[in-house]
Design a protein around this motif. Structure first.
Motif, PDB file in Angstrom:
ATOM      1  N   VAL A  82     -17.155 -88.908  86.114  1.00 21.69           N
ATOM      2  CA  VAL A  82     -18.603 -88.686  86.085  1.00 21.69           C
ATOM      3  C   VAL A  82     -18.882 -87.772  84.894  1.00 21.69           C
ATOM      4  N   PHE A  83     -19.709 -88.261  83.969  1.00 22.30           N
ATOM      5  CA  PHE A  83     -19.965 -87.510  82.742  1.00 22.30           C
ATOM      6  C   PHE A  83     -21.143 -86.566  82.921  1.00 22.30           C
ATOM      7  N   GLN A  84     -21.147 -85.537  82.095  1.00 29.24           N
ATOM      8  CA  GLN A  84     -22.231 -84.552  82.138  1.00 29.24           C
ATOM      9  C   GLN A  84     -23.591 -85.225  81.926  1.00 29.24           C
ATOM     10  N   ASN A  85     -23.649 -86.158  80.967  1.00 33.42           N
ATOM     11  CA  ASN A  85     -24.928 -86.830  80.711  1.00 33.42           C
ATOM     12  C   ASN A  85     -25.007 -88.182  81.423  1.00 33.42           C
ATOM     13  N   TYR A  86     -24.121 -88.402  82.377  1.00 29.04           N
ATOM     14  CA  TYR A  86     -24.066 -89.582  83.255  1.00 29.04           C
ATOM     15  C   TYR A  86     -23.559 -90.844  82.571  1.00 29.04           C
ATOM     16  N   ALA A  87     -23.940 -91.062  81.296  1.00 24.92           N
ATOM     17  CA  ALA A  87     -23.450 -92.225  80.547  1.00 24.92           C
ATOM     18  C   ALA A  87     -23.607 -93.527  81.326  1.00 24.92           C
ATOM     19  N   LEU A  88     -24.795 -93.739  81.881  1.00 28.06           N
ATOM     20  CA  LEU A  88     -25.055 -95.009  82.568  1.00 28.06           C
ATOM     21  C   LEU A  88     -25.292 -96.097  81.528  1.00 28.06           C
ATOM     22  N   TYR A  89     -24.893 -97.329  81.865  1.00 28.44           N
ATOM     23  CA  TYR A  89     -25.145 -98.440  80.947  1.00 28.44           C
ATOM     24  C   TYR A  89     -26.636 -98.775  81.021  1.00 28.44           C
TER      25      TYR A  89
ATOM     26  N   PHE B 173     -25.180 -98.012  65.497  1.00 30.61           N
ATOM     27  CA  PHE B 173     -24.029 -97.774  66.378  1.00 30.61           C
ATOM     28  C   PHE B 173     -23.855 -96.282  66.641  1.00 30.61           C
ATOM     29  N   SER B 174     -24.124 -95.471  65.605  1.00 27.47           N
ATOM     30  CA  SER B 174     -23.904 -94.032  65.759  1.00 27.47           C
ATOM     31  C   SER B 174     -24.844 -93.424  66.792  1.00 27.47           C
ATOM     32  N   GLU B 175     -25.943 -94.117  67.057  1.00 24.48           N
ATOM     33  CA  GLU B 175     -26.899 -93.578  68.022  1.00 24.48           C
ATOM     34  C   GLU B 175     -26.488 -93.843  69.463  1.00 24.48           C
ATOM     35  N   VAL B 176     -25.518 -94.725  69.656  1.00 22.53           N
ATOM     36  CA  VAL B 176     -25.065 -95.000  71.021  1.00 22.53           C
ATOM     37  C   VAL B 176     -24.201 -93.814  71.476  1.00 22.53           C
ATOM     38  N   PRO B 177     -24.556 -93.200  72.595  1.00 21.37           N
ATOM     39  CA  PRO B 177     -23.794 -92.034  73.043  1.00 21.37           C
ATOM     40  C   PRO B 177     -22.307 -92.385  73.217  1.00 21.37           C
ATOM     41  N   ARG B 178     -21.473 -91.539  72.693  1.00 17.96           N
ATOM     42  CA  ARG B 178     -20.034 -91.754  72.736  1.00 17.96           C
ATOM     43  C   ARG B 178     -19.530 -91.901  74.172  1.00 17.96           C
ATOM     44  N   GLU B 179     -20.193 -91.177  75.083  1.00 23.26           N
ATOM     45  CA  GLU B 179     -19.746 -91.212  76.479  1.00 23.26           C
ATOM     46  C   GLU B 179     -19.863 -92.613  77.085  1.00 23.26           C
ATOM     47  N   LEU B 180     -20.803 -93.424  76.552  1.00 23.14           N
ATOM     48  CA  LEU B 180     -20.948 -94.770  77.103  1.00 23.14           C
ATOM     49  C   LEU B 180     -19.696 -95.589  76.838  1.00 23.14           C
ATOM     50  N   ILE B 195     -17.111-103.631  73.088  1.00 22.35           N
ATOM     51  CA  ILE B 195     -18.048-104.083  72.061  1.00 22.35           C
ATOM     52  C   ILE B 195     -19.035-105.092  72.635  1.00 22.35           C
ATOM     53  N   THR B 196     -18.515-106.103  73.332  1.00 24.74           N
ATOM     54  CA  THR B 196     -19.400-107.193  73.748  1.00 24.74           C
ATOM     55  C   THR B 196     -20.235-106.849  74.978  1.00 24.74           C
ATOM     56  N   GLN B 197     -19.696-106.056  75.891  1.00 22.04           N
ATOM     57  CA  GLN B 197     -20.433-105.830  77.137  1.00 22.04           C
ATOM     58  C   GLN B 197     -21.235-104.544  77.135  1.00 22.04           C
ATOM     59  N   VAL B 198     -20.875-103.592  76.281  1.00 22.70           N
ATOM     60  CA  VAL B 198     -21.596-102.326  76.290  1.00 22.70           C
ATOM     61  C   VAL B 198     -22.328-102.091  74.967  1.00 22.70           C
ATOM     62  N   MET B 199     -21.571-102.167  73.873  1.00 27.93           N
ATOM     63  CA  MET B 199     -22.155-101.807  72.574  1.00 27.93           C
ATOM     64  C   MET B 199     -23.248-102.789  72.143  1.00 27.93           C
ATOM     65  N   LEU B 200     -22.897-104.047  72.057  1.00 24.96           N
ATOM     66  CA  LEU B 200     -23.837-105.024  71.492  1.00 24.96           C
ATOM     67  C   LEU B 200     -25.139-105.143  72.284  1.00 24.96           C
ATOM     68  N   PRO B 201     -25.081-105.206  73.621  1.00 24.55           N
ATOM     69  CA  PRO B 201     -26.364-105.293  74.329  1.00 24.55           C
ATOM     70  C   PRO B 201     -27.270-104.105  74.043  1.00 24.55           C
ATOM     71  N   LEU B 280     -34.128 -98.587  73.958  1.00 30.97           N
ATOM     72  CA  LEU B 280     -33.294 -99.370  74.860  1.00 30.97           C
ATOM     73  C   LEU B 280     -32.216 -98.512  75.507  1.00 30.97           C
ATOM     74  N   THR B 281     -31.847 -97.402  74.862  1.00 25.87           N
ATOM     75  CA  THR B 281     -30.835 -96.532  75.475  1.00 25.87           C
ATOM     76  C   THR B 281     -31.472 -95.565  76.470  1.00 25.87           C
ATOM     77  N   MET B 282     -32.773 -95.661  76.631  1.00 22.23           N
ATOM     78  CA  MET B 282     -33.440 -94.788  77.608  1.00 22.23           C
ATOM     79  C   MET B 282     -32.759 -94.889  78.967  1.00 22.23           C
ATOM     80  N   GLY B 283     -32.469 -93.742  79.527  1.00 22.07           N
ATOM     81  CA  GLY B 283     -31.876 -93.764  80.861  1.00 22.07           C
ATOM     82  C   GLY B 283     -30.365 -93.711  80.848  1.00 22.07           C
TER      83      GLY B 283
END
Lengths: 369, 286
Positions: A82-89, B173-180, B195-201, B280-283
């Protein structure tokens, strides 16, 4: 379900001189809730990320259960984080977020749905399964992040400051829920926080880190009562312990205009040090205001409702020092009042190396009570 | 959203200041848009009307559009040019994305060593004016036997757009949080899955914007096309200029051709815009 073993685990970031985590040795029992606590830069998050496989272990090893995972990639470690910023898809619904890891492992659609609903019920997220993270509140997102971890039934939960983005009230509430959830699920949990209150209230045991080195690992109560060194003494307990550079005569320590006696075994050890090489440690609860003792002046009064903390200034070894004293909520005191301070007890003595001197019974119990 | 008087006081805006800025903005927009508007308008006129002193009111006709789309035997036709352009632009854009996505990933999510130098290298390939390179390019193309083919333009347009695409995609790409990515890693995905299931969408809007620019640049490219493909596999810009005649001033016809030529780009822009939903990365985090 598994125990975790750090053995001399070391991480040196490329280009850094000092290790971020320096020869960490730590055994975490099956089903245990272990908290890694320390200030920023203490290496607590790095230690957790090493266990997750997100940071390399440069020296030493890490075992999960009977498996050496030192060189195993994160996806094969069977840990959930579980990440600090949640890292939800952000592009997936709550249900898809929670089921993602199961899908990767080829769990059937029916089984996936069953486990997601089960986890959603535990976390009270059933009504939100079809929503995207962006339409959830902070507390709900936090629970989705939890849900993503628990649907997996992993061997170990890893939590990196999971409550730090919640507001104060929700954080306290979630803290209790999380501790309860961990106990019910019985999954070994490693939890990172910089908040010593969180550490003390949640952990079965707490490991205190500073600058990459583990200072002490023990039950919360023991850390509070018998801190191993100055760092732990100053970090654990809120408000912090008063740490006062003092001088000794082989039997007692100077405090203000008087002296306070110490345990004979401690006194013997103390006698080996230079007279001015010792630090007196006493918690605010160990001091009292009254008509006898060292004259002092009240400078700050912090009323918490249940109790009051009073900062007083007093003359100590030719200097003016400020100490914090706990008094009952009913005790009437104001800034500028003239009063007197006495030491009631327990007194800790720290040597020039920062280590706390132990009494015989403490030494016999190996520092653990 | 309209601002209230009190809000304007707080931000220090004055009515005259706001009015002046607003009028300036509209004026500049009109200056930029007017030539396009006039071009489209001219396409619907008779040649006489188009060449007369500016005439806003006229009898609209589709004759010019019919003229430019009618195939004259032996000459470059409208449908042939569009088809050529379509293939060259589509294939080169797909190629650019296929090459730029892994490159951008390697320069942002898991930066390779000396990634700054690599990034600079990419953009440095744009430093040389294409005019300076045209002779060697022509000779190489001739020796390879790919003059007047789709292939030569596909290769060159890919090379032309690749640095830009790498730079753009890298910043998205750099704007996508590394934690994702880390979460996906722990959730059991390999590099391909990440890449295909997380990054690209998540970076779809960025990819749409990048693809749009590649399409626009490739579609409008004239210099290489006219030097290397003047005979076969000619593209739309060449077809547009083929409507420029030495035997008279056919402004209406040229306008009609130009209007048709920009239509696909406008369409591509509209399609891409629908993909460019912001936030789109909102949330994802916090």
């Amino acid at each position: 379900m598994a125990e975790v073993r750090y053995r001399d685990a070391t991480r040196i970031y490329p280009g850094a001189d000092e290790p971020a985590v320096d020869r960490l040795n730590l055994d975490i029992a099956d089903r245990e809730f272990l908290v890694l606590v320390g200030p920023s830069g203490s290496g607590k998050s790095t230690a957790l990320r090493m266990l997750a496989g997100l940071e390399a272990v440069d020296q030493g090893s890490i075992r999960i259960g009977d498996r050496d995972v030192t060189l195993v990639p994160p996806k094969d470690r069977d840990v959930a984080m579980v990440f600090q910023n949640y890292a939800l898809y952000p592009h997936m619904t709550v249900a898809q977020n929670m089921g993602f890891a199961l899908k990767q492992r080829g769990v059937s659609k029916e089984e996936r749905a069953r486990r997601v609903v089960e986890a959603a019920r535990i976390l009270e997220l059933e009504a939100h399964l079809d929503r995207k993270p962006r339409s959830l509140s902070g507390g709900q997102r936090q629970r989705v992040a939890m849900g993503r971890a628990i649907v997996r039934h992993p061997q170990v939960f890893l939590m990196d400051e999971p409550l730090s983005n919640l507001d104060a009230k929700l954080r306290v509430q979630t803290r209790a829920e999380l501790a309860d959830l961990q106990a019910r699920l019985g999954v070994t949990t490693v939890y990172v926080t910089h908040d010593q209150v969180e550490a003390m209230t949640m952990g079965h045991r707490v490991a205190v880190l500073d600058r990459g080195v583990m200072q002490q690992v023990d039950k919360p109560r023991t850390l509070y009562r018998l801190p191993a060194n100055l760092f732990v003494a100053s970090f654990i307990g809120s408000p912090a312990m008063n740490l006062i550079p003092s001088s000794h005569d082989g039997r007692s320590l100077a405090f203000g205009s008087g002296r306070c006696a110490v345990d004979p075994v401690v006194a013997t050890q103390m006698a080996r040090f230079e007279a001015t090489d010792v630090v007196l440690g006493v918690r605010p609860q160990g001091l009292a205001l009254g008509t006898a003792g060292t004259p002092a002046e009240v400078v700050v009064v912090e009323e918490l409702g249940s109790e009051t903390f009073v900062f007083v200034e007093l003359e100590h070894l030719g200097k003016t020092i400020r100490v914090r004293v706990r008094v009952d909520a009913e005790y009437s005191v104001a800034r500028g009042d003239r009063t007197h301070v006495t030491v009631q007890g327990p007194v800790h003595v720290f040597g020039p190396d920062g280590l706390r001197l132990q009494t015989r019974s403490e030494a016999d119990h190996g520092g653990s009570t | 959203m309209t601002t209230t008087h009190r809000e304007r006081v707080l931000t220090g805006e004055t009515v005259w200041g706001t009015l002046t800025l607003g009028l300036t903005a509209w004026f500049v927009a009109a200056v930029f848009f007017f030539p396009v508007f006039w071009m489209v308008l001219n396409g619907f006129k008779e040649e006489a009307d188009a060449n007369a002193s500016p005439r806003l009111f006229f009898e609209p006709t589709l004759d010019r559009f019919r003229e430019v789309t009618t195939q004259t035997p032996g000459l470059l036709g409208f449908s042939e040019a569009f088809l050529n352009s379509f293939w060259v632009v589509a294939v080169s854009t797909v190629l650019v994305l296929a090459l730029a996505i892994p490159a951008a990933y390697a320069l942002s999510v898991r930066p390779v060593r000396r990634w700054r130098d690599v990034l600079f290298f990419f953009i440095s390939t744009k430093f040389l004016p294409i005019v300076a390179a045209i002779l060697p390019l022509w000779i190489i193309a001739r020796d390879l036997g790919i003059l007047n083919s789709h292939l030569v333009l596909i290769i060159l347009y890919t090379a032309m757009n690749l640095p830009l695409a790498v730079w753009m995609l890298r910043s998205f790409f750099s704007e996508v949080p590394r934690e994702l990515i880390e979460a996906a890693e722990i959730d059991g995905t390999g590099l391909w899955g990440q890449i295909t299931q997380v990054m690209l969408p998540i970076v779809t809007p960025g990819i749409a914007a990048t693809a749009l620019l590649c399409v626009v640049f490739a579609w409008n490219e004239f210099f290489l096309a006219v030097q290397l493909n003047p005979v076969d596999a000619s593209t739309v810009p060449i077809w547009v200029t083929s409507n420029v005649s030495t035997r008279g001033n056919f402004l209406a016809k040229l306008s009609a051709a130009s209007s048709l030529a920009v239509l696909p780009v406008v369409l591509a822009g509209w399609l891409a815009q629908k993909r460019m939903i912001r936030g789109l990365t909102m949330g994802a985090i916090k």
